[in-house]
Write a protein that holds these residues in place. Sequence first.
Motif, PDB file in Angstrom:
ATOM      1  N   ALA A 285       0.813  -1.210   0.000  1.00 53.48           N
ATOM      2  CA  ALA A 285       0.000   0.000   0.000  1.00 53.48           C
ATOM      3  C   ALA A 285       0.848   1.263   0.000  1.00 53.48           C
ATOM      4  O   ALA A 285       0.422   2.294  -0.531  1.00 53.48           O
ATOM      5  CB  ALA A 285      -0.938  -0.001   1.215  1.00 53.48           C
ATOM      6  N   GLU A 286       2.058   1.207   0.590  1.00 53.60           N
ATOM      7  CA  GLU A 286       2.895   2.402   0.632  1.00 53.60           C
ATOM      8  C   GLU A 286       3.559   2.692  -0.722  1.00 53.60           C
ATOM      9  O   GLU A 286       4.091   3.773  -0.937  1.00 53.60           O
ATOM     10  CB  GLU A 286       3.961   2.264   1.719  1.00 53.60           C
ATOM     11  CG  GLU A 286       5.055   1.262   1.445  1.00 53.60           C
ATOM     12  CD  GLU A 286       6.145   1.271   2.511  1.00 53.60           C
ATOM     13  OE1 GLU A 286       6.020   2.043   3.473  1.00 53.60           O
ATOM     14  OE2 GLU A 286       7.111   0.497   2.369  1.00 53.60           O
ATOM     15  N   MET A 287       3.519   1.716  -1.638  1.00 55.86           N
ATOM     16  CA  MET A 287       4.028   1.910  -3.000  1.00 55.86           C
ATOM     17  C   MET A 287       2.970   1.405  -3.982  1.00 55.86           C
ATOM     18  O   MET A 287       3.156   0.391  -4.657  1.00 55.86           O
ATOM     19  CB  MET A 287       5.349   1.158  -3.186  1.00 55.86           C
ATOM     20  CG  MET A 287       6.468   1.690  -2.313  1.00 55.86           C
ATOM     21  SD  MET A 287       8.044   0.817  -2.550  1.00 55.86           S
ATOM     22  CE  MET A 287       7.766  -0.659  -1.562  1.00 55.86           C
ATOM     23  N   PRO A 288       1.828   2.078  -4.057  1.00 52.82           N
ATOM     24  CA  PRO A 288       0.649   1.539  -4.751  1.00 52.82           C
ATOM     25  C   PRO A 288       0.788   1.350  -6.250  1.00 52.82           C
ATOM     26  O   PRO A 288       0.021   0.589  -6.847  1.00 52.82           O
ATOM     27  CB  PRO A 288      -0.446   2.572  -4.442  1.00 52.82           C
ATOM     28  CG  PRO A 288       0.310   3.842  -4.200  1.00 52.82           C
ATOM     29  CD  PRO A 288       1.568   3.412  -3.507  1.00 52.82           C
ATOM     30  N   ASP A 289       1.764   2.004  -6.880  1.00 55.45           N
ATOM     31  CA  ASP A 289       1.899   1.903  -8.333  1.00 55.45           C
ATOM     32  C   ASP A 289       2.703   0.685  -8.784  1.00 55.45           C
ATOM     33  O   ASP A 289       2.849   0.459  -9.988  1.00 55.45           O
ATOM     34  CB  ASP A 289       2.569   3.165  -8.900  1.00 55.45           C
ATOM     35  CG  ASP A 289       1.688   4.394  -8.758  1.00 55.45           C
ATOM     36  OD1 ASP A 289       0.466   4.262  -8.958  1.00 55.45           O
ATOM     37  OD2 ASP A 289       2.210   5.469  -8.419  1.00 55.45           O
ATOM     38  N   HIS A 290       3.215  -0.095  -7.832  1.00 59.27           N
ATOM     39  CA  HIS A 290       4.124  -1.193  -8.189  1.00 59.27           C
ATOM     40  C   HIS A 290       3.631  -2.526  -7.641  1.00 59.27           C
ATOM     41  O   HIS A 290       2.884  -2.586  -6.671  1.00 59.27           O
ATOM     42  CB  HIS A 290       5.531  -0.907  -7.662  1.00 59.27           C
ATOM     43  CG  HIS A 290       6.090   0.406  -8.141  1.00 59.27           C
ATOM     44  ND1 HIS A 290       6.620   0.568  -9.399  1.00 59.27           N
ATOM     45  CD2 HIS A 290       6.162   1.618  -7.529  1.00 59.27           C
ATOM     46  CE1 HIS A 290       7.011   1.827  -9.547  1.00 59.27           C
ATOM     47  NE2 HIS A 290       6.748   2.479  -8.429  1.00 59.27           N
ATOM     48  N   MET A 291       4.071  -3.593  -8.313  1.00 65.16           N
ATOM     49  CA  MET A 291       3.770  -4.953  -7.874  1.00 65.16           C
ATOM     50  C   MET A 291       5.063  -5.745  -7.829  1.00 65.16           C
ATOM     51  O   MET A 291       6.024  -5.445  -8.554  1.00 65.16           O
ATOM     52  CB  MET A 291       2.803  -5.627  -8.857  1.00 65.16           C
ATOM     53  CG  MET A 291       1.424  -4.995  -8.907  1.00 65.16           C
ATOM     54  SD  MET A 291       0.324  -5.664  -7.644  1.00 65.16           S
ATOM     55  CE  MET A 291      -0.046  -7.260  -8.330  1.00 65.16           C
ATOM     56  N   ILE A 292       5.078  -6.760  -6.973  1.00 66.18           N
ATOM     57  CA  ILE A 292       6.195  -7.706  -6.937  1.00 66.18           C
ATOM     58  C   ILE A 292       5.649  -9.042  -7.419  1.00 66.18           C
ATOM     59  O   ILE A 292       4.630  -9.519  -6.914  1.00 66.18           O
ATOM     60  CB  ILE A 292       6.763  -7.849  -5.516  1.00 66.18           C
ATOM     61  CG1 ILE A 292       7.270  -6.502  -5.004  1.00 66.18           C
ATOM     62  CG2 ILE A 292       7.888  -8.886  -5.486  1.00 66.18           C
ATOM     63  CD1 ILE A 292       7.663  -6.512  -3.537  1.00 66.18           C
ATOM     64  N   HIS A 293       6.303  -9.622  -8.404  1.00 65.07           N
ATOM     65  CA  HIS A 293       5.834 -10.885  -8.984  1.00 65.07           C
ATOM     66  C   HIS A 293       6.739 -12.021  -8.538  1.00 65.07           C
ATOM     67  O   HIS A 293       7.956 -11.951  -8.670  1.00 65.07           O
ATOM     68  CB  HIS A 293       5.833 -10.789 -10.510  1.00 65.07           C
ATOM     69  CG  HIS A 293       5.387 -12.043 -11.188  1.00 65.07           C
ATOM     70  ND1 HIS A 293       4.154 -12.607 -10.967  1.00 65.07           N
ATOM     71  CD2 HIS A 293       6.013 -12.845 -12.093  1.00 65.07           C
ATOM     72  CE1 HIS A 293       4.036 -13.697 -11.703  1.00 65.07           C
ATOM     73  NE2 HIS A 293       5.150 -13.867 -12.397  1.00 65.07           N
ATOM     74  N   MET A 294       6.130 -13.082  -7.997  1.00 59.32           N
ATOM     75  CA  MET A 294       6.896 -14.232  -7.520  1.00 59.32           C
ATOM     76  C   MET A 294       7.141 -15.224  -8.653  1.00 59.32           C
ATOM     77  O   MET A 294       6.493 -16.268  -8.754  1.00 59.32           O
ATOM     78  CB  MET A 294       6.144 -14.919  -6.371  1.00 59.32           C
ATOM     79  CG  MET A 294       6.107 -14.116  -5.084  1.00 59.32           C
ATOM     80  SD  MET A 294       7.709 -14.067  -4.256  1.00 59.32           S
ATOM     81  CE  MET A 294       7.822 -15.751  -3.670  1.00 59.32           C
ATOM     82  N   ASN A 295       8.101 -14.880  -9.547  1.00 55.70           N
ATOM     83  CA  ASN A 295       8.547 -15.793 -10.599  1.00 55.70           C
ATOM     84  C   ASN A 295       7.403 -16.147 -11.553  1.00 55.70           C
ATOM     85  O   ASN A 295       6.437 -15.449 -11.671  1.00 55.70           O
ATOM     86  CB  ASN A 295       9.172 -17.056  -9.976  1.00 55.70           C
ATOM     87  CG  ASN A 295      10.171 -17.706 -10.913  1.00 55.70           C
ATOM     88  OD1 ASN A 295      10.318 -17.306 -12.047  1.00 55.70           O
ATOM     89  ND2 ASN A 295      10.873 -18.692 -10.415  1.00 55.70           N
TER      90      ASN A 295
END
Length: 303
Positions: A285-295
């Motif tokens: 939520a603190e970096m709402p424009d980004h996602m982390i993808h797990m492989n």
Amino acid sequence: MDKIEQVRKLLKAIGLPQYQQSNLCALTILGMANLKEDTPWAKASNEWIRIHDIIAFVNENYNKSYKENTRETFRKQAIHHFRTAAIVEDNTKATNSPDYRYRLTEDFLKVIRKIDVSNRPLKTFVRNHQSLIEIYASKRKMAKMPVKINGIDFTFSPGKHNHLQKAIIEEFAPRFAPNAECLYVGDTIQKDLVKNEDRLKELGFTITLHDKMPDVVLYRADKDWIYFIEAVTSVGPMDPKRIQEITEMTDGVKAGKIFVTAFLDFKTYKKFSEKLAWETEIWLAEMPDHMIHMNGDKFLGPR
């Protein structure tokens, strides 16, 4: 007249229904006021207290034997009604928080301290009762968080978990699930705040009472994707076990399934990073424009 009977008469004088004039309700007041049989009324206090502590006090000082599993009885028969009647207030923490507490309101404390001396505070309380009810109800309402879900206004109870769910609805969904419909979201007080059972069944869900729904379920019709989102502040990430549970629960769902774990911040994410399942998504939520993808070979798509 013993203290229990005096408090019962007081509750009657205030105008509470007969069911809220019971011995249990009177004992709840005495426990919250820290009044033993031989404690002067003027020594009544209103420290923040848990229902567990009320039960322990009553058992020890009034020769009762209420079990720990009667907490819900105390909450439903006494505390909830007292809160509505401006006799009791809570500290606006999330109800599932270990820091959640209740106390007698300052206005009612004045009444009970003078219970055997003067009825002037009682007359004042009764005269102003409706105003007091509105004041304390307003305080509770102010602590709630407004949120618009599927174009309809709702409120979340206060707390980190619901703060994160609000961010998922208002920040995650427009960015990564545009025009998605919220099929399910709970609340720490009202478990099924939104639950579109007809739509869920139409998509192939077969939900039983034993199934634990993800915190937020979104459906994006243009892609035929379902987002299963866990809002994690202390427990419950999308680990392999949770993925398996949701997969079994949605065996009849043909739409593409996307599994997301949402965190308030990077610090919380780091605590769970080793538990997260592969081919899932992480949103902060603190970096709402980004996602982390797990492989995996796809980004933000069905497994």
